[in-house]
Design an enzyme around this catalytic site. Structure first.
Site, PDB file in Angstrom:
ATOM      1  N   ASP A 202    -112.344  52.788 -51.503  1.00  0.00           N
ATOM      2  CA  ASP A 202    -112.344  54.118 -50.944  1.00  0.00           C
ATOM      3  C   ASP A 202    -114.089  53.911 -49.643  1.00  0.00           C
ATOM      4  O   ASP A 202    -114.945  53.264 -49.846  1.00  0.00           O
ATOM      5  CB  ASP A 202    -113.239  55.193 -51.548  1.00  0.00           C
ATOM      6  CG  ASP A 202    -112.589  56.493 -51.131  1.00  0.00           C
ATOM      7  OD1 ASP A 202    -111.912  56.542 -50.243  1.00  0.00           O
ATOM      8  OD2 ASP A 202    -112.878  57.902 -51.704  1.00  0.00           O
TER       9      ASP A 202
ATOM     10  N   ARG B 266    -107.567  59.897 -63.729  1.00  0.00           N
ATOM     11  CA  ARG B 266    -106.722  60.945 -62.767  1.00  0.00           C
ATOM     12  C   ARG B 266    -105.747  61.187 -64.273  1.00  0.00           C
ATOM     13  O   ARG B 266    -105.285  60.356 -64.573  1.00  0.00           O
ATOM     14  CB  ARG B 266    -105.642  60.638 -61.982  1.00  0.00           C
ATOM     15  CG  ARG B 266    -107.298  60.791 -60.634  1.00  0.00           C
ATOM     16  CD  ARG B 266    -106.247  60.903 -58.595  1.00  0.00           C
ATOM     17  NE  ARG B 266    -107.309  60.936 -57.641  1.00  0.00           N
ATOM     18  CZ  ARG B 266    -107.027  60.432 -57.094  1.00  0.00           C
ATOM     19  NH1 ARG B 266    -105.547  60.474 -56.769  1.00  0.00           N
ATOM     20  NH2 ARG B 266    -107.530  60.524 -56.243  1.00  0.00           N
TER      21      ARG B 266
ATOM     22  N   LYS C 169    -104.694  64.115 -40.697  1.00  0.00           N
ATOM     23  CA  LYS C 169    -104.925  62.547 -41.309  1.00  0.00           C
ATOM     24  C   LYS C 169    -103.653  61.651 -40.710  1.00  0.00           C
ATOM     25  O   LYS C 169    -102.502  61.903 -39.840  1.00  0.00           O
ATOM     26  CB  LYS C 169    -104.590  62.865 -42.509  1.00  0.00           C
ATOM     27  CG  LYS C 169    -102.968  63.418 -42.967  1.00  0.00           C
ATOM     28  CD  LYS C 169    -103.124  62.823 -44.759  1.00  0.00           C
ATOM     29  CE  LYS C 169    -101.573  63.420 -45.475  1.00  0.00           C
ATOM     30  NZ  LYS C 169    -101.508  63.623 -46.230  1.00  0.00           N
TER      31      LYS C 169
ATOM     32  N   HIS D 114    -112.576  60.420 -44.607  1.00  0.00           N
ATOM     33  CA  HIS D 114    -112.386  59.858 -46.174  1.00  0.00           C
ATOM     34  C   HIS D 114    -111.226  58.674 -45.687  1.00  0.00           C
ATOM     35  O   HIS D 114    -110.116  58.822 -44.793  1.00  0.00           O
ATOM     36  CB  HIS D 114    -111.125  60.726 -46.970  1.00  0.00           C
ATOM     37  CG  HIS D 114    -111.730  61.537 -47.326  1.00  0.00           C
ATOM     38  ND1 HIS D 114    -112.990  61.872 -48.310  1.00  0.00           N
ATOM     39  CD2 HIS D 114    -112.299  62.983 -46.848  1.00  0.00           C
ATOM     40  CE1 HIS D 114    -113.142  63.099 -48.375  1.00  0.00           C
ATOM     41  NE2 HIS D 114    -113.047  64.203 -47.960  1.00  0.00           N
TER      42      HIS D 114
ATOM     43  N   CYS E 171    -115.183  60.643 -53.275  1.00  0.00           N
ATOM     44  CA  CYS E 171    -116.361  61.581 -52.257  1.00  0.00           C
ATOM     45  C   CYS E 171    -117.001  62.784 -52.461  1.00  0.00           C
ATOM     46  O   CYS E 171    -118.374  62.592 -51.537  1.00  0.00           O
ATOM     47  CB  CYS E 171    -115.215  62.921 -51.224  1.00  0.00           C
ATOM     48  SG  CYS E 171    -113.752  62.416 -51.861  1.00  0.00           S
TER      49      CYS E 171
ATOM     50  N   GLN F 216    -110.165  53.172 -56.301  1.00  0.00           N
ATOM     51  CA  GLN F 216    -109.676  53.300 -54.802  1.00  0.00           C
ATOM     52  C   GLN F 216    -110.887  51.996 -53.672  1.00  0.00           C
ATOM     53  O   GLN F 216    -111.930  51.939 -54.401  1.00  0.00           O
ATOM     54  CB  GLN F 216    -110.556  54.411 -54.303  1.00  0.00           C
ATOM     55  CG  GLN F 216    -108.998  55.818 -55.302  1.00  0.00           C
ATOM     56  CD  GLN F 216    -109.312  56.881 -54.878  1.00  0.00           C
ATOM     57  OE1 GLN F 216    -110.701  57.417 -54.788  1.00  0.00           O
ATOM     58  NE2 GLN F 216    -108.254  57.859 -54.284  1.00  0.00           N
TER      59      GLN F 216
ATOM     60  N   HIS G  50    -116.503  55.809 -46.861  1.00  0.00           N
ATOM     61  CA  HIS G  50    -116.242  57.919 -46.107  1.00  0.00           C
ATOM     62  C   HIS G  50    -117.880  57.367 -45.059  1.00  0.00           C
ATOM     63  O   HIS G  50    -118.957  56.677 -45.081  1.00  0.00           O
ATOM     64  CB  HIS G  50    -117.274  58.652 -47.452  1.00  0.00           C
ATOM     65  CG  HIS G  50    -116.111  59.281 -48.371  1.00  0.00           C
ATOM     66  ND1 HIS G  50    -116.295  58.358 -49.914  1.00  0.00           N
ATOM     67  CD2 HIS G  50    -115.516  59.683 -48.306  1.00  0.00           C
ATOM     68  CE1 HIS G  50    -115.518  58.883 -50.180  1.00  0.00           C
ATOM     69  NE2 HIS G  50    -114.448  60.070 -49.615  1.00  0.00           N
TER      70      HIS G  50
END
Length: 624
Positions: free
Chosen positions: A369, A349, A451, A497, A320, A367, A371
């Site tokens: 991912d 991670r 979320k 996200h 992000c 991911q 945005h």
RNA sequence: GCCGAUGUGGCUCAGUGGUAGAGCACUCGAUUCGUAAUCGAGCGGUCGCGGGUUCAAAUCCCGCCAUCGGCUCCA
């Protein structure tokens, strides 16, 4: 800030039997287990023993660890107790009296449990056995587990009790001795708290009938058969190398080919849905992570920063902040919004060594991912767009049943009441428009926004969390993000996200288990294997394979020179969807003898006929 | 990270103080074969890594790494 969630949530096993009965069976099993353990190992302290979705467990405190051999012995003792047909008697007790009794028994955990029961709640205990002795005796302290009573028990005077809210069966013999089994022993912290003593947990499973137990064990076997770690190795899809370190995935050619297909599909779906694609670095200056707040809030999951030319760099645990930086590379007008940026972003991670698990929980993963930066009044539409895209993508991969969760504002959170209300309403509005039922998790949202999480149901009914859609009020604030509104004033955009697969690695693992390695034709790494019956047909087989390859199919020729039976077996073991047998007849007739994994022999087809059938299966994303 | 178990050729596993084994896979040879395993031969392991005990360690002890079952975590 999309985090990876591990572990399938096993569906509430919905046995045909009465759930109340099952619950009692399991709860009583836990007691019988504890009784058996204390009979065999009197120094053991009892703690708690609840029922679970498939059975029960009981946590014990003892010096020497329990071994698998002990389990066999314990199970035998449990059967003895069950067959002894001991009555189970509930007694409502006085708090101070029971307190004294527990103290006398030196059961510290029970004492702690007693003290945690609210003052206005009745306190009950359940005896197992003790029936003869209980009759006409008012002083129940006779039946405490002391050295004396243990001697009594060894003489056949079974007697045991536990502080418990119930409910239980009326007699140990109401447990079917052929419908329960002890499964495993594991460590578990007292009250789930790492700082508290570690206990030993015995897991068991219990059902009403042996058939139900058998069905459960069969399901367990089925899950084992589908295990992506096993299939990943057998089908040569991926590996995790000890020499490289735990939680780091190596995609082998076949797995990599599938990933490529998945990624290509994903990119097209996103471009079609109005997203632009980004690529961002894997590391960045640590200051960025300080600005984003990750260094403060997420540090324990981050690899340590590295120092280069007196600057600290951080391996990215999330994408992000990078997308925010890209946004900030220039000033945006309200007319540009919504901006939808997606990236297959690889993050790293730190996960504690004990939690790593195949592809499901790793230290490096990609991911899917994205945005979305938008205006407040665009949120509902954007969320709806994400829900639609999610449904399209997941169903194309064979997942059509979902459990949807909406998580709302937690106690500790950033952002005004107003903005939380607006965002939560927008999520609800999108869900309603979509017509999806959902479960509300009050206060379960992230501190930075509400979320929606979506769990998918796989072929054997397990639920896996993959997709997540999160509104974020925090990052726009921290990075001081802006757009220029119609009135010329600077405003803060809303940031969403979202991830659909969650992580490619994890999704690939789920996909493998869902299909048990029998991937639909469009995803199969090898779609067709051509099998020459003898060497005389090799040239023709190679030519056919070449033609199919040029048309974009993934085709191999079996070059082993083995007999047909062996070639077929090999192809079946490798779960190749289509084999094309070529013998003398096929060469003469210019055909292929087609055998598929899903539908068996299709008989003689021309190459064009095979192509047609394959094309149809690929377009429908179905097996051939 | 914690508790317990496990780690032997590419894979599945046997071997528990005395010269490292089997099946499959792989290579070679013979067979040229019609819908789930042809026959034979061969190659391949300093027994997870490092230390220790012992005349001698895959085997016993210690440390580490990884995997498995859990716990915990999953801003």
């Amino acid at each position: 800030m999309i985090s990876q969630v591990n572990r399938p949530f096993t569906e509430k096993s919905a046995p045909k039997s009465n759930p109340q009965t099952l619950l009692r069976i399991r709860h009583t099993c836990a007691h019988v287990l504890a009784m058996a353990v204390q009979t065999l190992f009197p120094e053991t302290k009892v703690t708690i023993g609840p029922w679970t979705e498939t059975g029960f467990y009981y946590d014990f405190d003892r010096q020497t660890p329990l071994t698998p051999d002990d389990l066999t012995q314990i199970e035998t003792e449990m059967r003895r107790i069950i067959n002894a047909n001991l009555p189970i008697i509930q007694e409502v007790v006085d708090r101070s009296q029971i307190r004294a009794e527990i103290e006398q028994l030196h059961e510290p955990y029970k004492l702690e449990i007693l003290d945690s029961i609210p003052a206005d709640e009745p306190i009950t205990r359940y005896f197992i056995g003790c029936a003869d002795a209980l009759q006409g005796v008012t002083d129940a302290s006779l039946f405490h587990i002391t050295a004396d009573t243990l001697t009594q028990k060894q003489m056949g005077k079974d007697c045991w009790w536990d502080l418990c809210a119930g409910p239980h069966l009326n007699s140990t013999s109401d447990i079917n001795p052929e419908a329960f089994a002890l499964e495993s022993v594991a460590g578990a912290y007292w009250r789930g708290d790492e700082t508290k003593p570690q206990l030993q947990r015995i897991y068991g499973t219990a059902w009403e009938t042996p058939d139900q137990l058998q069905a459960y064990l069969t399901q367990k076997e089925e899950a084992k058969r589908r295990d992506h770690r096993k299939l990943g190795q057998d089908l040569d899809l991926f590996s995790i190398q000890e020499d490289a370190g735990g939680g780091l995935v190596f995609w082998h050619p076949k797995g990599a080919r599938m990933r490529l297909l998945i990624e290509d599909y994903w990119r097209k779906a996103h471009l079609d849905a109005g997203y632009e694609l980004l690529y961002t670095p894997h590391i960045a200056n640590l200051d960025l992570w300080k600005t984003s707040g990750h260094f403060d809030f997420y540090r324990e999951n981050m690899f340590d920063p590295m120092e280069i030319e007196a600057q600290h760099y951080q391996l990215k645990p999330m994408n992000c902040p990078f997308h925010v930086l890209a946004y900030q590379s220039h000033l945006h007008s309200y007319r540009e919004l919504p901006i939808r940026w997606a990236e297959l972003g690889t993050v790293y991670r730190y996960e504690r060594s004990g939690v790593l698990h195949g592809l499901m929980r790793v230290r490096g993963f990609t991911q899917d991912d994205a945005h979305i930066f938008c205006l407040p009044d665009q949120v509902a539409d954007e969320i709806l767009g994400v829900l639609n895209l999610t449904e399209t993508i997941l169903s194309d991969f064979g997942f059509t049943q979902y459990e949807v969760n909406l998580s709302t504002r937690p106690a500790k959170s950033v952002g005004t009441d107003n903005i939380w209300q607006l965002a939560t309403d927008a999520l609800v509005e999108a869900l309603n428009t979509k017509g999806w039922d959902y479960i509300t998790d009050e206060g379960g949202g992230a501190f930075y926004g509400p979320k929606i999480d979506i769990k998918i149901k796989d072929a054997i009914g397990r639920l896996w969390q993959c997709s997540t859609i999160q509104v974020d009020f925090n990052l726009p604030e921290r990075f001081d993000m802006e757009y220029v509104a119609a009135d010329g004033l600077r405003q803060r955009p809303i940031m969403i996200h979202r991830a659909i697969f969650g992580s490619l690695e994890r999704f690939f693992g789920i996909l493998t288990e869902h299909y048990a390695g029998d991937f639909p034709l469009w995803l199969a790494p090898v779609q067709v294997r051509v099998l020459p019956v003898s060497d005389d047909q090799r040239a023709y087989a190679t030519a056919i394979a070449q033609q199919l390859k040029q048309l974009g199919y993934r085709v191999e020729v079996d070059s082993s020179g083995e007999r047909l039976g062996k070639q077929i077996r090999t192809a079946e073991v490798e779960k190749i969807p289509v084999v094309a047998v070529i013998g003398k007849r096929e060469v003469e007739n210019q055909t292929l003898s087609i055998r598929t994994r899903q539908s068996g022999e299709l008989g003689s087809l021309t190459r064009l006929e095979l192509q047609e059938r394959m094309q149809q299966a690929i377009e429908n994303r179905q097996p051939i």
